[in-house]
Design a protein around this motif. Structure first.
Motif, PDB file in Angstrom:
ATOM      1  N   ALA A  75     -14.441  -5.046  -4.100  1.00  0.00           N
ATOM      2  CA  ALA A  75     -14.051  -3.837  -4.434  1.00  0.00           C
ATOM      3  C   ALA A  75     -15.090  -2.945  -5.103  1.00  0.00           C
ATOM      4  O   ALA A  75     -15.996  -3.557  -5.310  1.00  0.00           O
ATOM      5  CB  ALA A  75     -12.688  -4.001  -5.507  1.00  0.00           C
ATOM      6  N   ARG A  90     -11.809   1.423  -5.597  1.00  0.00           N
ATOM      7  CA  ARG A  90     -10.949   1.058  -4.426  1.00  0.00           C
ATOM      8  C   ARG A  90     -11.165  -0.340  -4.320  1.00  0.00           C
ATOM      9  O   ARG A  90     -11.982  -1.120  -4.255  1.00  0.00           O
ATOM     10  CB  ARG A  90     -12.087   1.787  -3.256  1.00  0.00           C
ATOM     11  CG  ARG A  90     -11.811   3.316  -3.090  1.00  0.00           C
ATOM     12  CD  ARG A  90     -12.536   3.961  -2.233  1.00  0.00           C
ATOM     13  NE  ARG A  90     -12.044   3.384  -0.833  1.00  0.00           N
ATOM     14  CZ  ARG A  90     -12.815   3.763   0.339  1.00  0.00           C
ATOM     15  NH1 ARG A  90     -13.855   4.495   0.345  1.00  0.00           N
ATOM     16  NH2 ARG A  90     -12.030   3.329   1.486  1.00  0.00           N
ATOM     17  N   TRP A  91      -9.862  -0.813  -4.172  1.00  0.00           N
ATOM     18  CA  TRP A  91      -9.433  -2.120  -3.877  1.00  0.00           C
ATOM     19  C   TRP A  91      -8.784  -2.282  -2.420  1.00  0.00           C
ATOM     20  O   TRP A  91      -7.516  -2.376  -2.242  1.00  0.00           O
ATOM     21  CB  TRP A  91      -8.434  -2.695  -5.008  1.00  0.00           C
ATOM     22  CG  TRP A  91      -9.135  -2.848  -6.206  1.00  0.00           C
ATOM     23  CD1 TRP A  91      -9.574  -1.935  -7.209  1.00  0.00           C
ATOM     24  CD2 TRP A  91      -9.868  -4.189  -6.768  1.00  0.00           C
ATOM     25  NE1 TRP A  91     -10.242  -2.487  -8.156  1.00  0.00           N
ATOM     26  CE2 TRP A  91     -10.327  -3.743  -8.192  1.00  0.00           C
ATOM     27  CE3 TRP A  91      -9.708  -5.447  -6.643  1.00  0.00           C
ATOM     28  CZ2 TRP A  91     -11.087  -4.620  -8.850  1.00  0.00           C
ATOM     29  CZ3 TRP A  91     -10.409  -6.325  -7.203  1.00  0.00           C
ATOM     30  CH2 TRP A  91     -11.008  -6.055  -8.385  1.00  0.00           C
ATOM     31  N   THR A  92      -9.547  -2.206  -1.612  1.00  0.00           N
ATOM     32  CA  THR A  92      -9.090  -2.134  -0.234  1.00  0.00           C
ATOM     33  C   THR A  92      -8.413  -3.359   0.433  1.00  0.00           C
ATOM     34  O   THR A  92      -7.753  -3.333   1.249  1.00  0.00           O
ATOM     35  CB  THR A  92     -10.313  -1.682   0.732  1.00  0.00           C
ATOM     36  OG1 THR A  92     -11.270  -2.668   0.746  1.00  0.00           O
ATOM     37  CG2 THR A  92     -10.787  -0.155   0.401  1.00  0.00           C
ATOM     38  N   SER A  93      -8.673  -4.633  -0.020  1.00  0.00           N
ATOM     39  CA  SER A  93      -8.140  -5.761   0.202  1.00  0.00           C
ATOM     40  C   SER A  93      -6.923  -6.270  -0.759  1.00  0.00           C
ATOM     41  O   SER A  93      -6.493  -7.083  -0.450  1.00  0.00           O
ATOM     42  CB  SER A  93      -8.962  -6.775   0.109  1.00  0.00           C
ATOM     43  OG  SER A  93     -10.163  -6.768   1.061  1.00  0.00           O
ATOM     44  N   LYS A 132       0.858  -1.043   0.095  1.00  0.00           N
ATOM     45  CA  LYS A 132      -0.039   0.009   0.016  1.00  0.00           C
ATOM     46  C   LYS A 132       0.959   1.317  -0.114  1.00  0.00           C
ATOM     47  O   LYS A 132       0.524   2.181  -0.692  1.00  0.00           O
ATOM     48  CB  LYS A 132      -1.041  -0.067   1.082  1.00  0.00           C
ATOM     49  CG  LYS A 132      -2.013   1.017   1.118  1.00  0.00           C
ATOM     50  CD  LYS A 132      -2.724   0.941   2.379  1.00  0.00           C
ATOM     51  CE  LYS A 132      -3.719   2.037   2.749  1.00  0.00           C
ATOM     52  NZ  LYS A 132      -4.523   1.769   3.815  1.00  0.00           N
ATOM     53  N   MET A 146      -6.699   5.455   1.184  1.00  0.00           N
ATOM     54  CA  MET A 146      -7.963   4.673   1.122  1.00  0.00           C
ATOM     55  C   MET A 146      -8.189   3.529   0.278  1.00  0.00           C
ATOM     56  O   MET A 146      -9.120   2.769   0.107  1.00  0.00           O
ATOM     57  CB  MET A 146      -9.173   5.796   0.718  1.00  0.00           C
ATOM     58  CG  MET A 146      -9.234   6.907   1.821  1.00  0.00           C
ATOM     59  SD  MET A 146      -9.669   6.579   3.320  1.00  0.00           S
ATOM     60  CE  MET A 146     -11.467   6.372   3.037  1.00  0.00           C
ATOM     61  N   GLY A 147      -7.346   3.230  -0.485  1.00  0.00           N
ATOM     62  CA  GLY A 147      -7.254   1.809  -1.343  1.00  0.00           C
ATOM     63  C   GLY A 147      -7.454   2.054  -2.778  1.00  0.00           C
ATOM     64  O   GLY A 147      -7.800   0.961  -3.347  1.00  0.00           O
ATOM     65  N   THR A 148      -7.461   3.359  -3.375  1.00  0.00           N
ATOM     66  CA  THR A 148      -7.714   3.669  -4.537  1.00  0.00           C
ATOM     67  C   THR A 148      -6.661   3.276  -5.482  1.00  0.00           C
ATOM     68  O   THR A 148      -5.426   3.502  -5.375  1.00  0.00           O
ATOM     69  CB  THR A 148      -7.950   5.166  -4.870  1.00  0.00           C
ATOM     70  OG1 THR A 148      -9.253   5.343  -3.892  1.00  0.00           O
ATOM     71  CG2 THR A 148      -8.297   5.310  -6.140  1.00  0.00           C
TER      72      THR A 148
END
Length: 366
Positions: A86, A64-67, A37, A130-132
């Motif tokens: 996502a 957003r791919w937070t995982s 990240k 934020m996972g973007t």
């Protein structure tokens, strides 16, 4: 296990906090090591000039791919995908910093929202926190959100065709644009496709820009038998689809310098036309290689110097309408439009169930 302390990334004049910096977003491949990240946030900061040229003052949705990116993970594309891994963020996330600015936009349904409007590189770096991975800017600027300043030509390879086919068709598209007095800027999609952008004067509404894209696509189709503008997949065949609907309100394309959620962390990479002609593997352009390219100069550095007229393309559209080639299908989230063909696959269409305007006729049984 102790929680990893947050890291900080220098983004312009600001330091942006990145939580869980060691979280693996992309697993290692034969070509690239694993990507954390923190590395994603650092990449975004490193492509500052190019990315902000694509995003500045534009309403921007976030993918957003937070995982992280893994085989089998799913991207939500509609309200039925509640268990997806996502998602698209079209409204400002909670906890946004005070320097993040917004702009009001109107969806095709008539609903409104405040969407992120990047004005400095710290904003997309915070979005990376934020996972973007992918930024999806509208083709408008904040001072006039109803009149696009970009025409976007999306060349989408269909099954049985390849990236190399899209590159060849892009060369034909470049020739056509130049004949019409227009200059296109080209980039890889980060996957199999090719994107061409033309800066236009913000004088026309979305519907007119879409018609210009249809006019261009049909003329390209006439010149090259590997091109199609057919909306229904069953009619496209092994050809390159010109996705004219990418010019509709609230339809967006991955921005220049966006990462894509594909193994190897590929990037949607701006190129010169001569460079694109020699590319066979778009995966060579990824998080580790693209910042060095940008350090040597951005192929899109001059994209804002000239804003073209749409008139040559609208003249194509009008001539096609006069020949009997009228409206094409809109995306399913748009209201039914006058003259639009029936919203049903041609193989399932029964002629007597539809009127001349493409509306379904209620059947009466005696």
């Amino acid at each position: 296990m102790a929680k990893t302390a947050a890291a900080h990334v220098q983004a312009g004049d600001r330091e942006v906090r990145v939580s869980s910096p060691d979280r693996v977003i992309y697993e290692a491949t034969e070509r690239t090591p694993e990507v954390t990240k923190l590395m994603v946030a650092e990449y975004v900061a490193a492509v500052d000039d190019g990315l902000m040229r694509a995003l500045r003052d534009r309403p921007t949705a976030l993918e957003r791919w937070t995982s992280g990116v893994r085989p089998g993970l799913k991207l939500a594309t509609g309200p039925g995908d509640r268990g997806a891994d996502a998602f698209y963020q079209k409204r400002v996330p909670k906890g946004a910093p005070d320097y993040l600015e917004t702009v009001g936009i109107t969806f095709p349904s008539g609903r409104t929202a405040d969407e992120i409007c990047p004005t400095e590189i710290a904003v997309p770096v915070w979005c990376a926190h934020m996972g973007t991975l992918t930024f999806h800017p509208w083709p408008v600027r904040r001072d006039d959100v109803d009149h696009p300043d970009e025409l976007r030509i999306d060349l989408d390879p269909q099954p049985g065709t390849s990236f190399s086919d899209a590159v060849r068709v892009a060369g034909v598209a470049d020739e056509l644009l130049r004949e019409l007095g227009l200059v296109g800027f080209v980039k890889t999609s980060g996957n199999r496709g090719v994107h061409i952008y033309v800066r236009i004067a913000p004088r026309w509404e979305f519907a007119e820009v879409r018609h210009a894209a249809i006019g261009f696509g049909r003329e390209l189709e006439r010149r090259d038998d590997q091109v199609t503008t057919a909306w229904w997949k069953e009619q496209r065949g092994e050809r390159i689809f010109v996705d004219y609907n990418q010019n509709c309100r609230d339809r967006t394309i991955a921005s220049a310098y966006s990462l894509r959620p594909i193994a190897g962390a590929p990037v949607s990479t701006p190129m010169t036309w001569s460079e694109l002609a020699g590319v066979t593997d778009p995966g060579e352009y990824h998080l580790f290689s693209v910042p060095d390219r940008l350090a040597d100069g951005d192929p899109w550095a001059g994209i804002d110097e000239t804003h073209h007229s749409l008139e040559p393309l609208l003249e194509l559209w009008e001539a096609q309408v006069a020949e009997g080639h009228g409206e094409l299908n809109f995306p399913p989230d748009h209201p039914k439009m006058p003259g639009e063909p029936p919203r049903v696959q041609p193989s399932r269409r029964v002629a007597e169930h539809w009127d001349d305007e493409g509306n379904r006729v209620e059947q009466r049984f005696e």
